[in-house]
Design an enzyme around this catalytic site. Structure first.
Site, PDB file in Angstrom:
ATOM      1  N   ASP A 145       0.857  -1.192   0.000  1.00  0.00           N
ATOM      2  CA  ASP A 145       0.000   0.000   0.000  1.00  0.00           C
ATOM      3  C   ASP A 145       0.889   1.235   0.000  1.00  0.00           C
ATOM      4  O   ASP A 145       1.549   1.518   0.996  1.00  0.00           O
ATOM      5  CB  ASP A 145      -0.904   0.016   1.245  1.00  0.00           C
ATOM      6  CG  ASP A 145      -1.962  -1.080   1.211  1.00  0.00           C
ATOM      7  OD1 ASP A 145      -1.730  -2.107   0.540  1.00  0.00           O
ATOM      8  OD2 ASP A 145      -3.012  -0.925   1.860  1.00  0.00           O
TER       9      ASP A 145
ATOM     10  N   LYS B  72      -6.974   3.222  -3.362  1.00  0.00           N
ATOM     11  CA  LYS B  72      -7.414   3.189  -1.977  1.00  0.00           C
ATOM     12  C   LYS B  72      -7.644   4.607  -1.505  1.00  0.00           C
ATOM     13  O   LYS B  72      -6.887   5.508  -1.873  1.00  0.00           O
ATOM     14  CB  LYS B  72      -6.322   2.479  -1.157  1.00  0.00           C
ATOM     15  CG  LYS B  72      -6.510   2.461   0.331  1.00  0.00           C
ATOM     16  CD  LYS B  72      -5.408   1.616   0.999  1.00  0.00           C
ATOM     17  CE  LYS B  72      -5.370   1.813   2.494  1.00  0.00           C
ATOM     18  NZ  LYS B  72      -4.279   1.078   3.148  1.00  0.00           N
TER      19      LYS B  72
ATOM     20  N   LYS C 277     -10.264  -0.033  -2.631  1.00  0.00           N
ATOM     21  CA  LYS C 277     -10.201  -0.267  -1.187  1.00  0.00           C
ATOM     22  C   LYS C 277     -10.504   1.014  -0.420  1.00  0.00           C
ATOM     23  O   LYS C 277      -9.649   1.888  -0.305  1.00  0.00           O
ATOM     24  CB  LYS C 277      -8.809  -0.795  -0.799  1.00  0.00           C
ATOM     25  CG  LYS C 277      -8.623  -0.972   0.713  1.00  0.00           C
ATOM     26  CD  LYS C 277      -7.267  -1.547   1.062  1.00  0.00           C
ATOM     27  CE  LYS C 277      -7.033  -1.542   2.568  1.00  0.00           C
ATOM     28  NZ  LYS C 277      -5.681  -1.996   2.927  1.00  0.00           N
TER      29      LYS C 277
END
Lengths: 291, 304
Positions: B141, B204, B240
């Site tokens: 991430d 995300k 996400k």
């Protein structure tokens, strides 16, 4: 032209807000033949929401100093004093005579003062240092039970309710008051008083509705720690006790008349848990204090 | 499934977003009536999509171990539950998490690139990624450089994502836009397009360190970016939302939004995840509520 009177909507008190019931249901409250108000008939989901806010409010309420809790209870009395006339008026609407209404309001205010005094004193009275046969300093202190559901006797309009809320929150609990539809007006006005008394939202939640509908959900709710029941319905009490076994919640039966007539701090103890600590100590010499 | 670095050139512009329309649309998703069976299925699906996360300065080996244990034993009192998709930790805990989760289907995701601010040199950021990947992270991430983005230096942001994507190798890359710092939905759309073009496997919303974190309007805008990319190229990109989703009801609303924006293909942990720490327990409590018909208490579930 005659002015149209603005009537109050009697709503629920959940988490420091005054929402209508999510179910949209209401009860037309009649004083004699006069339609006085539409009162919310709370649902199972309203109770779920109230429990949620009671749970999150409880931690912070207990974290406040006992002295500060005491100040807030005193403040509630001050706020009630200022709205005395309104309470009297509502009690009369709910079938009291004027003299009886005045007496009940004054007693209720005094009940707050009484329990405000106990906030920072009951711990000294009910805690203990226990003699044990080992090298330990052993002491017991009270901690709040947690989320307590209060069920006043149907028909109790003010004093019977204040006498349950005041010791419960003095003990550091957060509460959900389940008020029957017989005399629901003054308890809602009481929640407006609580709202303006620096009492954090969620410490006291007020639901008006049918007890027979709500109680079966209350008694099996895993996150309710105790139910204080002031009613006279033996069947209802028995089913509460049976259902409460799911999470071993306390069912505390109180007598409403006794509650109204006497002032004592013992209900604070009933709504508390005892924590006992064993603290190792060094024994110096054969006699004298070990700590 | 793995996308290519710099898959498409930097888009010259992005469509503008109708903010009022987006808010109106998201409010509709929250008004669907979900009946009991669908709710239970949905809740179980939510569990399988959770990236169980701990990203605190005070993380310890014990905390990471406990999180990995929880990933496998969400609530043993109720057999047959899905396990979570992944655990998400800082790079220095990846090896440990990997070891704890050996032989399970739960992946290990690691934040990298000077998380959460992203203020560092490209060299250090790539080192950070390398550390995570070498320790065995299945997913990385990363955060974008919001400062450069606000300066209008879109090429820098694009190049950075592409380099990180290359450094990820076989690990899937999630690109955190930190929408709470982007300001407008137009900028969220622009950042989404840049990340998708640069090769993100997932986009995300947030690090979870900035408020507001994931919101439904922001997520809808990002889902629309994914949808437009899919229509143009036939290539799927994951989504996400992270931070601020702690109630099961809200999680179900998100699933509805994904289904109605992207379609059923995205209702799978490969393409949709929730970044959350306390969501799992709330979902478990709702599943138990459906199973026992009693409202549940946090006292009977594991500590987050």
């Amino acid at each position: 032209m005659k002015r149209l009177e603005i009537l109050k909507t009697y709503k629920l008190y959940i988490g420091g807000k005054f929402p209508r019931t999510e179910s949209g249901r209401f009860h037309a409250y009649m004083s004699g033949k006069k339609h006085v108000a539409n009162v919310c008939r709370a649902s199972r989901k309203d109770f779920r929401d109230a429990e949620g806010s009671a749970r999150s409010a409880q931690v912070d309420w207990w974290r406040k100093t006992a002295y500060n809790r005491s100040q807030i209870l005193y403040r509630i009395a001050e706020m009630m004093e200022g709205r005395k006339e309104q309470f009297i008026e509502e009690l009369i609407l709910q079938g009291h005579t004027k003299a009886k209404a005045l007496a009940e309001v004054e007693k209720s205010i005094d009940r707050w003062i009484y329990h405000a005094g106990w906030c920072d004193k009951y711990q000294q009275l009910f805690s203990s240092v226990n003699p044990v046969a080992s090298a330990h300093f052993n002491f017991s202190v009270l901690e709040p039970t947690g989320v307590v559901c209060l069920v006043p006797k149907p028909g109790e309009a003010l004093l019977g309710i204040v006498s349950m809320i005041a010791p419960a929150i003095a003990a550091g609990n957060s509460v959900i008051v389940l008020c029957d539809l017989k005399s629901p007006l003054s308890v809602i006005t009481l929640s407006e008083v609580l709202h303006t008394s620096d009492l954090p939202g969620g410490v006291v939640n007020v639901l008006t509705g049918e007890l027979s509908e709500l109680l079966p959900h209350v008694s099996v709710h895993m996150d309710v720690n105790a139910i204080v029941y002031a009613g006279d319905d033996k069947e209802q009490l028995k089913s509460l006790q049976l259902d409460a076994a799911t999470n071993v919640k306390r069912i505390i039966k109180v007598d409403s008349a006794e509650l109204n007539s006497t002032e004592d701090p013992y209900l604070i103890r009933e709504m508390s848990e005892v924590k006992t600590t064993w603290h190792p100590i060094e024994q110096i010499g054969a006699s004298g204090s070990g700590y | 499934m793995l996308r290519k670095s710099a898959a498409y050139p930097l888009p010259t512009s992005s469509p503008t977003v109708d903010q009022v329309g987006v808010i109106e649309r998201t409010s509709r998703f929250t008004a669907r009536s979900i009946k009991k069976e669908s709710k239970v299925q949905g809740l179980n699906m939510v569990l399988s999509m959770i990236d169980l996360t701990t990203l605190e300065g005070m993380d310890t080996e014990g905390k990471v171990k406990q999180l990995c244990y929880k990933a496998q034993h969400l609530h043993d009192a109720y057999p047959g539950l899905n396990s979570v998709a992944a655990v998400c930790v800082y790079p220095n805990y990846v090896a440990l998490a990997k070891k704890e989760l050996k032989g399970t289907t739960t992946g290990v995701a690691s934040v990298a690139t000077a998380f959460p601010s992203g203020n560092s040199s490209l060299k250090l950021k790539l080192e950070d990624v390398k550390m995570a990947v070498d320790s065995g992270a299945d997913e990385v991430d990363m955060v974008i450089s919001r400062g450069r983005f606000h300066q209008g230096d879109y090429a820098f942001v694009y190049d950075e994502i592409a380099s990180v994507k290359t450094a990820c190798g076989k690990a899937r890359l999630k690109v955190i836009l930190e929408t709470g710092e982007l300001g407008t939905l137009d900028k969220v759309r622009r950042a989404s397009d840049i990340a998708i073009a640069a090769g993100a496997d997932f986009i995300k919303t947030s690090t979870g360190k900035i408020q507001p974190a994931a919101t439904m309007p922001v997520t809808l805008v990002m889902l629309e970016a994914i949808r437009d990319h899919y229509f143009k190229t036939g290539e799927m990109v994951g989504m996400k939302p992270a931070g601020g989703i702690s109630k099961s009801k809200l999680a179900l609303h998100y699933l509805i939004m994904v289904k109605e924006t992207l379609g059923e293909a995205w209702l799978d942990p490969t393409w949709f995840r929730f970044g959350a720490s306390s969501l799992a327990n709330d979902v478990l409590m709702q599943i138990m509520k459906q199973a026992t018909s009693n409202y549940q208490s946090a006292d009977y579930f594991s500590i987050d």
